[in-house]
Design an enzyme around this catalytic site. Sequence first.
Site, PDB file in Angstrom:
ATOM      1  N   GLY A 167     -76.544   8.705  58.439  1.00 48.31           N
ATOM      2  CA  GLY A 167     -75.124   8.430  58.593  1.00 48.31           C
ATOM      3  C   GLY A 167     -74.783   6.975  58.835  1.00 48.31           C
ATOM      4  N   SER A 200     -63.933   6.744  68.469  1.00 51.85           N
ATOM      5  CA  SER A 200     -63.315   7.528  67.400  1.00 51.85           C
ATOM      6  C   SER A 200     -61.815   7.586  67.602  1.00 51.85           C
ATOM      7  CB  SER A 200     -63.889   8.952  67.408  1.00 51.85           C
ATOM      8  OG  SER A 200     -63.130   9.814  66.573  1.00 51.85           O
ATOM      9  N   GLY A 237     -79.169   6.569  67.275  1.00 50.83           N
ATOM     10  CA  GLY A 237     -78.790   7.520  66.232  1.00 50.83           C
ATOM     11  C   GLY A 237     -78.931   6.907  64.858  1.00 50.83           C
ATOM     12  N   ALA A 238     -80.068   6.228  64.627  1.00 51.43           N
ATOM     13  CA  ALA A 238     -80.183   5.337  63.475  1.00 51.43           C
ATOM     14  C   ALA A 238     -80.819   5.964  62.254  1.00 51.43           C
ATOM     15  CB  ALA A 238     -80.991   4.094  63.876  1.00 51.43           C
ATOM     16  N   ASN A 239     -81.163   7.247  62.290  1.00 50.49           N
ATOM     17  CA  ASN A 239     -81.920   7.799  61.164  1.00 50.49           C
ATOM     18  C   ASN A 239     -81.047   8.350  60.035  1.00 50.49           C
ATOM     19  OD1 ASN A 239     -81.351   9.881  63.158  1.00 50.49           O
ATOM     20  ND2 ASN A 239     -82.428  11.262  61.778  1.00 50.49           N
ATOM     21  N   TYR A 245     -65.115  16.596  72.737  1.00 48.00           N
ATOM     22  CA  TYR A 245     -65.386  15.420  71.906  1.00 48.00           C
ATOM     23  C   TYR A 245     -64.378  14.324  72.205  1.00 48.00           C
ATOM     24  CZ  TYR A 245     -66.259  12.524  67.788  1.00 48.00           C
ATOM     25  OH  TYR A 245     -66.548  11.477  66.947  1.00 48.00           O
ATOM     26  N   GLY A 263     -75.516   5.238  61.355  1.00 47.72           N
ATOM     27  CA  GLY A 263     -76.621   4.525  61.971  1.00 47.72           C
ATOM     28  C   GLY A 263     -77.519   3.841  60.969  1.00 47.72           C
TER      29      GLY A 263
END
Length: 320
Positions: free
Chosen positions: A34, A147, A30-32, A175, A36
Amino acid sequence: MATKHSADQNSKWNAGGIGDQRGRTAVVTGANSGLGIATVDALARAGAHVVLAVRDPERGEAAARTVNGSVEVRRLDLADLASVREFAASWRGELDLLINNAGVMNIPEAITKDGFEMQFGTNHLGHFALTNLLLPHLTDRVVTVSSGAHRMPGTPRIHFENLNLTGEYSPVAAYSQSKLANLLFTLELQSRLAAAGSSVRALAAHPGWAATGLQGRDASVLRRTLMAVGNRFIAQDNKAGALPTLYAATQDLPGASYVGPDGLGEMRGAPTLVGRSAAASDPVSAVRLWAASEELTGVTFPRLESEQSQGRTLQTTVSI
């Protein structure tokens, strides 16, 4: 390369304390955007070679161009076990650090390509499979982003009898279940690594309240509105939100450590070791979740070179 942990670092620590990461390779899911991309940028600036593992390579390449350092982009869709297997099978050589950062939050009910509830399937099962498939290559540690939501609403639990929450789906409950699963996964992974005589460590982190695009996909218009206000007036930015992950990834901490902000309610602040709920500390639930996850994904803990035969098994019935 881990930096020695000390009490003096807790209240002041920032990305400048990462230390020299030259010669190390990291994968960040999820690095693209936020948290990440903030994590990628900090590690790359410190000298690491960082792989952006992303669902959309085009967006990943655009993000990579903003980073000052050695990076590359590889496709990974955590909601598709075939994609997870393909990513892991293509890996060659050693991997120092795996950061399980990607996630979805409070989204409308949906399923992954393999038929799992989307939040549980992406946030937990996808990372569970990826970690176990990459473990033979790992040399240092796995950091999984959880979280504070693992504590809420009410008393979150793993719904072993209905992991998909079919007929009882709630975005927030789903979640919370997935974030609780992240912590139980870390607990059991560390237990198995220690039993195998491995030097690899499993740790977890949470960002507090960080302003990212994650909140913008909430199924509730009211929650989206409240979160937008909170993002503007309460939240940390993504760089500050990434600090607990970076702390867990680079400091000399015990396996199964959980890192979060040191401020009021763990919402913001400098990274420090934090507590977790009783449900997130239950070794019996951790073993049961591991068994269920192996059954659902078809991925098992690998036989590592130094592994000792433990003979520990658990019989469980899983309902999806």
